[in-house]
Design a protein around this motif. Structure first.
Motif, PDB file in Angstrom:
ATOM      1  N   MET A   1      46.444  38.520  50.959  1.00  0.00           N
ATOM      2  CA  MET A   1      46.383  37.369  50.060  1.00  0.00           C
ATOM      3  C   MET A   1      44.964  37.147  49.473  1.00  0.00           C
ATOM      4  O   MET A   1      43.965  37.235  50.184  1.00  0.00           O
ATOM      5  N   LYS A   2      44.843  36.943  47.960  1.00  0.00           N
ATOM      6  CA  LYS A   2      43.532  36.565  47.620  1.00  0.00           C
ATOM      7  C   LYS A   2      43.227  35.232  47.662  1.00  0.00           C
ATOM      8  O   LYS A   2      43.774  34.281  47.383  1.00  0.00           O
ATOM      9  N   ARG A   3      41.904  34.901  48.559  1.00  0.00           N
ATOM     10  CA  ARG A   3      41.741  33.603  48.993  1.00  0.00           C
ATOM     11  C   ARG A   3      40.512  33.082  48.060  1.00  0.00           C
ATOM     12  O   ARG A   3      40.231  31.916  48.216  1.00  0.00           O
ATOM     13  N   ILE A   4      39.597  34.067  47.532  1.00  0.00           N
ATOM     14  CA  ILE A   4      38.490  33.793  46.719  1.00  0.00           C
ATOM     15  C   ILE A   4      38.750  33.964  45.201  1.00  0.00           C
ATOM     16  O   ILE A   4      39.067  35.194  45.137  1.00  0.00           O
ATOM     17  N   LEU A   5      37.951  33.612  44.438  1.00  0.00           N
ATOM     18  CA  LEU A   5      37.934  33.666  43.054  1.00  0.00           C
ATOM     19  C   LEU A   5      36.693  33.414  42.460  1.00  0.00           C
ATOM     20  O   LEU A   5      35.696  32.414  42.727  1.00  0.00           O
ATOM     21  N   ASP A   6      36.142  34.538  41.958  1.00  0.00           N
ATOM     22  CA  ASP A   6      34.558  34.667  41.191  1.00  0.00           C
ATOM     23  C   ASP A   6      35.008  34.445  39.894  1.00  0.00           C
ATOM     24  O   ASP A   6      35.476  35.687  39.331  1.00  0.00           O
ATOM     25  N   VAL A   7      34.937  33.609  39.099  1.00  0.00           N
ATOM     26  CA  VAL A   7      35.485  33.353  37.739  1.00  0.00           C
ATOM     27  C   VAL A   7      34.485  34.072  36.757  1.00  0.00           C
ATOM     28  O   VAL A   7      34.801  34.087  35.456  1.00  0.00           O
ATOM     29  N   CYS A   8      33.146  34.331  37.068  1.00  0.00           N
ATOM     30  CA  CYS A   8      32.121  34.867  36.062  1.00  0.00           C
ATOM     31  C   CYS A   8      31.546  36.134  36.847  1.00  0.00           C
ATOM     32  O   CYS A   8      30.389  36.020  37.155  1.00  0.00           O
ATOM     33  N   CYS A   9      32.161  37.105  37.441  1.00  0.00           N
ATOM     34  CA  CYS A   9      31.736  38.012  38.418  1.00  0.00           C
ATOM     35  C   CYS A   9      30.550  38.779  37.652  1.00  0.00           C
ATOM     36  O   CYS A   9      29.756  39.282  38.553  1.00  0.00           O
ATOM     37  N   GLY A  10      30.522  38.903  36.311  1.00  0.00           N
ATOM     38  CA  GLY A  10      29.512  39.745  35.750  1.00  0.00           C
ATOM     39  C   GLY A  10      29.516  41.171  36.504  1.00  0.00           C
ATOM     40  O   GLY A  10      30.536  41.632  36.928  1.00  0.00           O
ATOM     41  N   SER A  11      28.179  41.593  36.897  1.00  0.00           N
ATOM     42  CA  SER A  11      28.284  43.058  37.729  1.00  0.00           C
ATOM     43  C   SER A  11      28.023  42.898  39.186  1.00  0.00           C
ATOM     44  O   SER A  11      27.855  43.599  39.862  1.00  0.00           O
ATOM     45  N   LYS A  12      28.729  41.478  39.578  1.00  0.00           N
ATOM     46  CA  LYS A  12      28.733  41.245  41.179  1.00  0.00           C
ATOM     47  C   LYS A  12      27.285  41.404  41.792  1.00  0.00           C
ATOM     48  O   LYS A  12      27.244  41.990  43.080  1.00  0.00           O
ATOM     49  N   MET A  13      26.196  41.083  40.966  1.00  0.00           N
ATOM     50  CA  MET A  13      25.026  41.559  41.559  1.00  0.00           C
ATOM     51  C   MET A  13      24.472  40.724  42.917  1.00  0.00           C
ATOM     52  O   MET A  13      23.725  41.120  43.555  1.00  0.00           O
ATOM     53  N   PHE A  14      25.246  39.291  43.029  1.00  0.00           N
ATOM     54  CA  PHE A  14      24.630  38.631  44.250  1.00  0.00           C
ATOM     55  C   PHE A  14      25.591  38.800  45.351  1.00  0.00           C
ATOM     56  O   PHE A  14      25.559  38.256  46.638  1.00  0.00           O
ATOM     57  N   TRP A  15      26.720  39.701  45.119  1.00  0.00           N
ATOM     58  CA  TRP A  15      27.522  39.963  46.290  1.00  0.00           C
ATOM     59  C   TRP A  15      27.136  41.034  47.163  1.00  0.00           C
ATOM     60  O   TRP A  15      26.754  42.157  46.620  1.00  0.00           O
ATOM     61  N   TYR A  16      27.235  40.749  48.427  1.00  0.00           N
ATOM     62  CA  TYR A  16      26.794  41.888  49.256  1.00  0.00           C
ATOM     63  C   TYR A  16      27.966  43.072  49.382  1.00  0.00           C
ATOM     64  O   TYR A  16      27.672  43.976  49.542  1.00  0.00           O
ATOM     65  N   GLN A  17      29.198  42.369  49.659  1.00  0.00           N
ATOM     66  CA  GLN A  17      30.171  43.385  49.506  1.00  0.00           C
ATOM     67  C   GLN A  17      30.980  42.945  48.042  1.00  0.00           C
ATOM     68  O   GLN A  17      31.539  42.061  47.916  1.00  0.00           O
ATOM     69  N   LYS A  18      30.959  44.041  47.281  1.00  0.00           N
ATOM     70  CA  LYS A  18      31.178  43.934  45.747  1.00  0.00           C
ATOM     71  C   LYS A  18      32.807  44.144  45.628  1.00  0.00           C
ATOM     72  O   LYS A  18      33.191  44.057  44.624  1.00  0.00           O
ATOM     73  N   ASP A  19      33.579  44.593  46.511  1.00  0.00           N
ATOM     74  CA  ASP A  19      34.944  44.984  46.271  1.00  0.00           C
ATOM     75  C   ASP A  19      35.812  44.256  47.784  1.00  0.00           C
ATOM     76  O   ASP A  19      36.421  45.013  48.388  1.00  0.00           O
ATOM     77  N   ARG A  20      35.614  43.053  48.079  1.00  0.00           N
ATOM     78  CA  ARG A  20      36.375  42.458  49.206  1.00  0.00           C
ATOM     79  C   ARG A  20      37.907  42.476  48.468  1.00  0.00           C
ATOM     80  O   ARG A  20      38.231  42.046  47.496  1.00  0.00           O
ATOM     81  N   ALA A  21      38.574  42.767  49.514  1.00  0.00           N
ATOM     82  CA  ALA A  21      40.153  42.533  49.560  1.00  0.00           C
ATOM     83  C   ALA A  21      40.681  41.207  49.374  1.00  0.00           C
ATOM     84  O   ALA A  21      41.714  40.954  48.705  1.00  0.00           O
ATOM     85  N   ASP A  22      39.951  40.072  49.794  1.00  0.00           N
ATOM     86  CA  ASP A  22      40.523  38.794  49.461  1.00  0.00           C
ATOM     87  C   ASP A  22      39.841  38.047  48.339  1.00  0.00           C
ATOM     88  O   ASP A  22      40.171  36.950  48.351  1.00  0.00           O
ATOM     89  N   THR A  23      39.383  38.881  47.586  1.00  0.00           N
ATOM     90  CA  THR A  23      38.612  38.076  46.472  1.00  0.00           C
ATOM     91  C   THR A  23      39.016  38.745  45.191  1.00  0.00           C
ATOM     92  O   THR A  23      39.088  40.013  44.936  1.00  0.00           O
ATOM     93  N   VAL A  24      39.353  37.872  44.178  1.00  0.00           N
ATOM     94  CA  VAL A  24      39.639  38.409  42.762  1.00  0.00           C
ATOM     95  C   VAL A  24      38.394  38.134  41.821  1.00  0.00           C
ATOM     96  O   VAL A  24      37.714  37.016  41.796  1.00  0.00           O
ATOM     97  N   TYR A  25      37.831  39.106  41.182  1.00  0.00           N
ATOM     98  CA  TYR A  25      36.760  39.010  40.350  1.00  0.00           C
ATOM     99  C   TYR A  25      37.441  39.265  39.093  1.00  0.00           C
ATOM    100  O   TYR A  25      37.855  39.727  38.416  1.00  0.00           O
ATOM    101  N   MET A  26      36.722  37.990  38.312  1.00  0.00           N
ATOM    102  CA  MET A  26      37.143  37.777  36.928  1.00  0.00           C
ATOM    103  C   MET A  26      35.762  37.714  36.098  1.00  0.00           C
ATOM    104  O   MET A  26      34.991  37.292  36.456  1.00  0.00           O
ATOM    105  N   ASP A  27      36.092  38.160  34.951  1.00  0.00           N
ATOM    106  CA  ASP A  27      34.907  37.818  33.807  1.00  0.00           C
ATOM    107  C   ASP A  27      35.831  37.828  32.405  1.00  0.00           C
ATOM    108  O   ASP A  27      36.700  38.638  32.496  1.00  0.00           O
ATOM    109  N   ILE A  28      34.790  37.439  31.562  1.00  0.00           N
ATOM    110  CA  ILE A  28      35.498  37.507  30.230  1.00  0.00           C
ATOM    111  C   ILE A  28      35.288  38.843  29.475  1.00  0.00           C
ATOM    112  O   ILE A  28      35.787  38.989  28.421  1.00  0.00           O
TER     113      ILE A  28
END
Length: 140
Positions: A1-28
């Motif tokens: 289940m995805k519990r986290i949403l990053d609505v402007c993920c860009g290049s995910k530069m501030f994420w330590y874990q850039k491919d979390r299974a519980d996260t949806v990465y969204m960008d325009i």
């Protein structure tokens, strides 16, 4: 289940874990480019979507991350625009819509993390246009 949403993920530069299974990465946008200093820039969201119209149901996430573009004065093809995005002349309306959408998809008692850079637009200007007041942050 995805519990986290990053609505402007860009290049995910501030994420330590850039491919979390519980996260949806969204960008325009999706983008692969080489910046002027030779670094590779990759913007590869799970979902291509607009933070002003988030394509998820109400109350879908426990945590929403909102790190929208914060620059108005930046060259369209500059590395800053490529890396961070660019606000348009309607930025006040866009940011308000973004907050409203983030709160809509956030579960009751969920957490919204809002990240902002005050280089061109002060946080006080953002707080004037949104209905939500922060619990914590940097009070410079």
């Amino acid at each position: 289940m995805k519990r986290i949403l990053d609505v402007c993920c860009g290049s995910k530069m501030f994420w330590y874990q850039k491919d979390r299974a519980d996260t949806v990465y969204m960008d325009i946008r999706e983008l692969e480019d080489t910046l002027c200093d030779g670094r590779k820039l990759e913007i590869k969201p799970d979902v291509v979507g607009d933070f002003r119209n988030i394509p998820f149901d109400d109350n879908s996430f426990k945590l929403v991350v909102f790190d929208p573009p914060h620059l108005v004065k930046v060259g369209t093809n500059s590395w800053l625009a490529k890396k961070y995005g660019k606000l348009n002349e309607n930025w006040q309306s866009d940011i308000k819509q973004g907050f409203d959408e983030c709160m809509r998809v956030l579960e009751k008692y969920g957490t919204l993390i809002f990240k902002w850079n005050e280089d061109q637009i002060k946080l006080s200007e953002i707080l004037k246009i949104i209905e939500y007041k922060p619990l914590l942050g940097n009070k410079r």
